[in-house]
Design an enzyme around this catalytic site. Structure first.
Site, PDB file in Angstrom:
ATOM      1  NE  ARG A 235      -2.103   2.132   3.210  1.00  0.00           N
ATOM      2  CZ  ARG A 235      -2.057   2.207   4.548  1.00  0.00           C
ATOM      3  NH1 ARG A 235      -2.673   1.307   5.296  1.00  0.00           N
ATOM      4  NH2 ARG A 235      -1.383   3.177   5.139  1.00  0.00           N
ATOM      5  CG  HIS A 239      -6.900   2.582   5.615  1.00  0.00           C
ATOM      6  ND1 HIS A 239      -6.965   1.270   5.203  1.00  0.00           N
ATOM      7  CD2 HIS A 239      -8.132   2.904   6.073  1.00  0.00           C
ATOM      8  CE1 HIS A 239      -8.204   0.812   5.412  1.00  0.00           C
ATOM      9  NE2 HIS A 239      -8.914   1.785   5.933  1.00  0.00           N
ATOM     10  CE1 TYR A 248      -0.130   3.371   8.843  1.00  0.00           C
ATOM     11  CE2 TYR A 248      -1.542   5.078   9.776  1.00  0.00           C
ATOM     12  CZ  TYR A 248      -1.255   4.175   8.772  1.00  0.00           C
ATOM     13  OH  TYR A 248      -2.091   4.073   7.690  1.00  0.00           O
TER      14      TYR A 248
HETATM   15  C1  LIG Z   1     -15.805  -5.372  10.494  1.00  0.00           C
HETATM   16  C2  LIG Z   1     -14.975  -4.138  10.403  1.00  0.00           C
HETATM   17  N1  LIG Z   1     -14.099  -3.860  11.384  1.00  0.00           N
HETATM   18  C3  LIG Z   1     -13.324  -2.752  11.288  1.00  0.00           C
HETATM   19  C4  LIG Z   1     -13.441  -1.902  10.217  1.00  0.00           C
HETATM   20  C5  LIG Z   1     -12.563  -0.672  10.109  1.00  0.00           C
HETATM   21  N2  LIG Z   1     -11.569  -0.940   9.044  1.00  0.00           N
HETATM   22  C6  LIG Z   1     -11.752  -0.488   7.800  1.00  0.00           C
HETATM   23  S1  LIG Z   1     -10.532  -0.997   6.774  1.00  0.00           S
HETATM   24  C7  LIG Z   1      -9.723  -1.792   8.028  1.00  0.00           C
HETATM   25  C8  LIG Z   1      -8.433  -2.504   7.774  1.00  0.00           C
HETATM   26  C9  LIG Z   1      -8.534  -3.478   6.651  1.00  0.00           C
HETATM   27  O1  LIG Z   1      -7.269  -3.987   6.376  1.00  0.00           O
HETATM   28  P1  LIG Z   1      -7.078  -5.032   5.230  1.00  0.00           P
HETATM   29  O2  LIG Z   1      -8.050  -6.150   5.388  1.00  0.00           O
HETATM   30  O3  LIG Z   1      -5.640  -5.394   5.180  1.00  0.00           O
HETATM   31  O4  LIG Z   1      -7.520  -4.237   3.911  1.00  0.00           O
HETATM   32  P2  LIG Z   1      -6.847  -2.924   3.269  1.00  0.00           P
HETATM   33  O5  LIG Z   1      -7.557  -1.753   3.855  1.00  0.00           O
HETATM   34  O6  LIG Z   1      -5.408  -2.931   3.604  1.00  0.00           O
HETATM   35  O7  LIG Z   1      -7.100  -3.045   1.809  1.00  0.00           O
HETATM   36  C10 LIG Z   1     -10.420  -1.670   9.212  1.00  0.00           C
HETATM   37  C11 LIG Z   1      -9.992  -2.256  10.506  1.00  0.00           C
HETATM   38  C12 LIG Z   1     -14.397  -2.224   9.235  1.00  0.00           C
HETATM   39  N3  LIG Z   1     -14.549  -1.474   8.127  1.00  0.00           N
HETATM   40  N4  LIG Z   1     -15.134  -3.362   9.327  1.00  0.00           N
END
Ligand SMILES: Cc1ncc(C[n+]2csc(CCOP(=O)(O)OP(=O)(O)O)c2C)c(N)n1
Ligand SMILES: [Mg+2]
Length: 334
Positions: A235, A239, A248
């Protein structure tokens, strides 16, 4: 050992993939600019991860079903979602989820991982109906820690469902790096306990992504069961636009990954084989910039939906509290 996929020897096909990745990046930059100027909601960039999206989508048949998380704009665009539809969605207008093309594709799953059981359900429907189709579920590295993902993986294994899980391992789940996410050595191995073979691939290599996902899909459509593919990428951006990653992680950690980013990598290959020149690049950037600008103009000129639409599509008969809210929003008395 795998031999080189046939499409990889065809410069025209590689240029098609390159164009799709550059379109995705162009869309991304414009979406961020719109958000920064107050004209789009929170947006999740796919900067540096375009090969996962375009690779997997280019491996799919039109009647397969994409069940994505929220970072796969490249896959959606490849499958015929328009830049206008994506802008509407990220601008808070649900009409953007009603894709004119690939109408059975799922909308983005913003809840992390909750779409994995849905993908298993789609695959179960294909299996029960005897249709040679498959579901492709795209998840992040963080999502692989979720219980619903483990459940989907388990049932996909038990019922030998035609579903391909692609893990977009961009090494971060917001501020949590993958090494703090799991003690597993790889994410690929997480499928082993479900009786499903896991594979780790270079997610910055669009040729590898397309080739491996295509093999998994062929297997799934032929009744050979599910696959779980970990695509390693990085990435490069925040985010989302609601995040400031400098809080971070330092540049020193991120900058080496620019050397592996997928767009420059494929461009380098095309230049090396004499299939791409400076004029081609200039023409492409101008063409895609104009295409996205036209979509932006249309998006900005689209009148918002009526406030009543917030209430009208979930319940046949609105519960009392929502009926009151609806009336208040519309300036009526309940
Ligand atoms: C069930 C849930 N818990 C927490 C969140 C908050 N949240 C949004 S994206 C994220 C991290 C996701 O990381 P990853 O699965 O690696 O996907 P990326 O964003 O890196 O594509 C979190 C914790 C959410 N959207 N849904
Ligand atoms: Mg991630």
């Amino acid at each position: 050992m795998n031999t080189l996929a046939r499409f990889a020897a065809d410069p025209a096909e590689l240029i098609r993939l390159y164009r799709a990745m550059v379109l995705t990046r162009t869309f991304d930059a414009k979406a961020i600019a719109l958000q920064r100027t107050g004209r789009l909601g929170t947006y999740a960039s796919s900067l540096g991860q375009e090969a996962v999206s375009v690779g997997l989508a280019s491996a799919m048949h039109a009647d397969d079903v994409l069940v994505p998380s929220f970072r796969e704009h490249g896959a959606q665009l490849w499958r015929g979602a328009t830049p206008l539809e994506l802008l509407l969605y990220w601008g808070g207008d649900e009409r953007g989820n009603s894709f004119a093309a690939a109408a059975q594709d799922f909308p983005d799953s913003v809840p992390v991982g909750s779409h994995a059981p849905h993908a298993a359900g789609v695959a179960l429907a294909f299996k029960l109906r005897g249709e040679p189709r498959a579901a492709v579920c795209v998840l992040g590295d963080g999502a692989t820690s979720k219980g619903d993902v483990a459940e989907a993986l388990n049932i996909a294994g038990v019922w030998q469902l035609p579903v391909v899980f692609v893990i977009n391992n961009n090494r971060w789940a917001i501020s949590v790096p993958v090494e703090r996410q799991t003690a597993a050595h790889t994410l690929a191995q997480k499928s082993v306990a479900a009786g499903i073979a896991g594979e780790q691939i270079d997610g910055n290599d669009v040729i590898a992504v397309r080739d491996i996902v295509a093999r998994a899909l062929t297997k799934a459509r032929a009744g050979g069961g599910p696959s779980w593919i970990e695509a390693l990428t990085y990435r490069l951006g925040d985010h989302t636009t609601a995040d400031d990653a400098s809080r971070y992680r330092d540049d020193a950690k991120v900058s080496p990954h620019w050397a592996d980013e997928p767009v420059a990598r494929l461009r380098g290959h095309l230049v090396e084989i004499g299939a791409w020149h400076r004029e081609d690049e200039e023409r492409l950037l101008a063409e895609l910039g104009a295409e996205i600008d036209a979509a932006v103009s249309e998006y900005l000129a689209t009148p918002p939906q009526a406030p009543s639409t917030m209430f009208d599509f979930t319940y046949a008969a609105l519960p009392k509290d929502l009926a009151m809210q609806r009336a208040a929003a519309l300036g009526e008395s309940a």
